[in-house]
Design a protein around this motif. Structure first.
Motif, PDB file in Angstrom:
ATOM      1  N   ASP A  13       0.816  -1.218   0.000  1.00 18.65           N
ATOM      2  CA  ASP A  13       0.000   0.000   0.000  1.00 18.65           C
ATOM      3  C   ASP A  13       0.849   1.268   0.000  1.00 18.65           C
ATOM      4  N   SER A  14       1.998   1.230   0.669  1.00 17.34           N
ATOM      5  CA  SER A  14       2.814   2.436   0.796  1.00 17.34           C
ATOM      6  C   SER A  14       3.778   2.635  -0.367  1.00 17.34           C
ATOM      7  N   ILE A  15       4.247   1.552  -0.988  1.00 17.46           N
ATOM      8  CA  ILE A  15       5.261   1.680  -2.039  1.00 17.46           C
ATOM      9  C   ILE A  15       4.674   1.423  -3.430  1.00 17.46           C
ATOM     10  N   VAL A  16       4.095   0.250  -3.625  1.00 20.10           N
ATOM     11  CA  VAL A  16       3.614  -0.120  -4.959  1.00 20.10           C
ATOM     12  C   VAL A  16       2.447   0.761  -5.396  1.00 20.10           C
ATOM     13  N   LYS A  17       1.499   0.993  -4.492  1.00 24.47           N
ATOM     14  CA  LYS A  17       0.364   1.849  -4.852  1.00 24.47           C
ATOM     15  C   LYS A  17       0.819   3.256  -5.220  1.00 24.47           C
ATOM     16  N   GLY A  18       1.810   3.782  -4.500  1.00 22.13           N
ATOM     17  CA  GLY A  18       2.306   5.120  -4.801  1.00 22.13           C
ATOM     18  C   GLY A  18       2.847   5.224  -6.213  1.00 22.13           C
ATOM     19  N   ILE A  19       3.504   4.170  -6.676  1.00 27.85           N
ATOM     20  CA  ILE A  19       4.036   4.143  -8.041  1.00 27.85           C
ATOM     21  C   ILE A  19       2.912   3.914  -9.052  1.00 27.85           C
ATOM     22  N   LEU A  20       2.029   2.983  -8.741  1.00 31.23           N
ATOM     23  CA  LEU A  20       0.971   2.588  -9.663  1.00 31.23           C
ATOM     24  C   LEU A  20      -0.062   3.690  -9.865  1.00 31.23           C
ATOM     25  N   PHE A  21      -0.334   4.485  -8.832  1.00 36.21           N
ATOM     26  CA  PHE A  21      -1.406   5.477  -8.882  1.00 36.21           C
ATOM     27  C   PHE A  21      -0.959   6.843  -9.389  1.00 36.21           C
ATOM     28  N   TYR A  22       0.265   6.954  -9.893  1.00 35.00           N
ATOM     29  CA  TYR A  22       0.707   8.258 -10.395  1.00 35.00           C
ATOM     30  C   TYR A  22      -0.160   8.658 -11.596  1.00 35.00           C
ATOM     31  N   GLY A  23      -0.728   9.842 -11.543  1.00 34.26           N
ATOM     32  CA  GLY A  23      -1.611  10.310 -12.609  1.00 34.26           C
ATOM     33  C   GLY A  23      -3.019   9.759 -12.521  1.00 34.26           C
ATOM     34  N   VAL A  24      -3.375   9.206 -11.349  1.00 28.83           N
ATOM     35  CA  VAL A  24      -4.684   8.564 -11.199  1.00 28.83           C
ATOM     36  C   VAL A  24      -5.836   9.553 -11.384  1.00 28.83           C
TER      37      VAL A  24
END
Length: 338
Positions: free
Chosen positions: A79-90
């Protein structure tokens, strides 16, 4: 900035600035966001997924070394690392549910529970009580638009939102497929319309998020009950207490219970396999299911114990699971000698 229309043929165009010709490209990156000639989001999503998978591999190996059986910490890392990368421009693409994005989370959940690749995503999400990522991406996109409406996101952002709304209204008039109306589909899934959203006031996006969570829980619960590859999962509904009560050094125990609950240790429900491959590995007669091993298998009756209560939320029956695994190894050695 000029984008070409999707499909069709266009004449070659030349762009000049200060006496120099400007190159026309298929895509380019600005502030980390990938823009394409047709104005779509697919290339940006692919870039985010690629980067997220690299980070996911790192945090999984780190979690295996440091936490092992502690699922809470492994999920916190995601939630803290992967989501931050994946949700860029969400804020741009968040209303739409992307299968490729959902697959990233489902793959990680299978990793931390030690499940097979063929395990359905809805089963592993139901086991861990995890919502689809669309719940958060849609909520974030809506909150950002609300911020723009209040004049807090800048003039350019406000103009972009207005243009996007105009485009959606044009599509509605032309009777385009509903799938193309991403914001409208998101509201419709929560049982809302644009008019109703205006009447809800300040907490409208939080309330819509709660509704989306309810819809997602109902959808995955129904899919789990109708599952062909994990028919026994309808008996194991409930909070998986064995996961949250597992200690860091009990990773093997966690994986063993999860594999049995999620159907990885029974071949009888693997409909894509041949009938012979689906037979019990111990007696070789009936299809290999948990019910068959518990009450019908003759080999288990002769060598072990039958009728044990298994597949519980607290992990009871783990001794029986170990026994079945031991009997399978013994049976395999017997067949090799024959």
């Amino acid at each position: 900035m000029v984008f070409r229309n999707k499909g069709g043929r266009e004449k070659e165009r030349f762009w000049w600035w200060g006496g120099e010709r400007i190159e026309e490209v298929k895509e380019y990156k600005y502030l980390g966001y990938v823009m394409t000639k047709c104005g779509g989001e697919k290339e940006h999503i692919r870039e985010r997924i690629r980067r997220a998978r690299v980070a996911m591999g790192w945090i999984w190996s780190y979690g295996e070394r440091k936490f092992k059986g502690d699922v809470k910490w492994k999920l916190k890392l995601f939630d803290s690392i992967v989501k931050g990368i994946l949700f860029y421009g969400v804020e741009v693409w968040g209303y739409r549910e992307w299968k490729e994005v959902e697959a990233v989370q489902e793959k990680y959940l299978k990793w931390i529970l030690g499940l097979d690749r063929v395990t359905p995503g809805y089963i592993v999400r139901e086991e861990l009580k995890r919502n689809k990522l669309r719940v958060e991406t849609g909520w974030r996109a809506g909150r950002f638009e609300e911020k723009l409406e209040k004049g807090k996101g800048g003039e350019i952002g406000m103009k972009c939102m207005v243009e996007k709304r105009k485009e959606e209204r044009e599509k509605e008039r032309c009777e385009w497929p509903r799938e193309s109306l991403e914001r409208g589909k998101y509201l419709w899934r929560g049982g809302m319309s644009e008019l109703a959203m205006r009447e809800w006031g300040e907490n409208k996006w939080e309330r819509l998020r709660e509704r989306d969570i309810e819809v997602d829980e109902q959808e995955r619960g129904e899919e789990a009950r109708r599952s062909r590859s994990c028919k026994g999962y309808e008996r194991v509904n409930g909070l998986p207490r064995y996961i949250w009560g597992c200690k860091r050094n009990e990773g093997k125990r966690l994986v063993r219970i999860a594999r049995w609950r999620c159907g990885n240790e029974e071949r009888g429900n693997r409909y894509w396999m041949s009938e012979e491959e689906r037979k019990c590995r111990l007696c070789g007669r009936e299809r290999e299911t948990v019910e068959h091993l518990r009450s019908e298998c003759d080999y288990v009756r002769e060598k072990g114990e039958r009728g044990v209560d298994v597949l519980n939320e607290d992990g009871r029956g783990i001794g029986w699971m170990k026994m079945i695994e031991r009997l399978r190894k013994e049976r395999e050695r017997e067949r090799e000698k024959e």
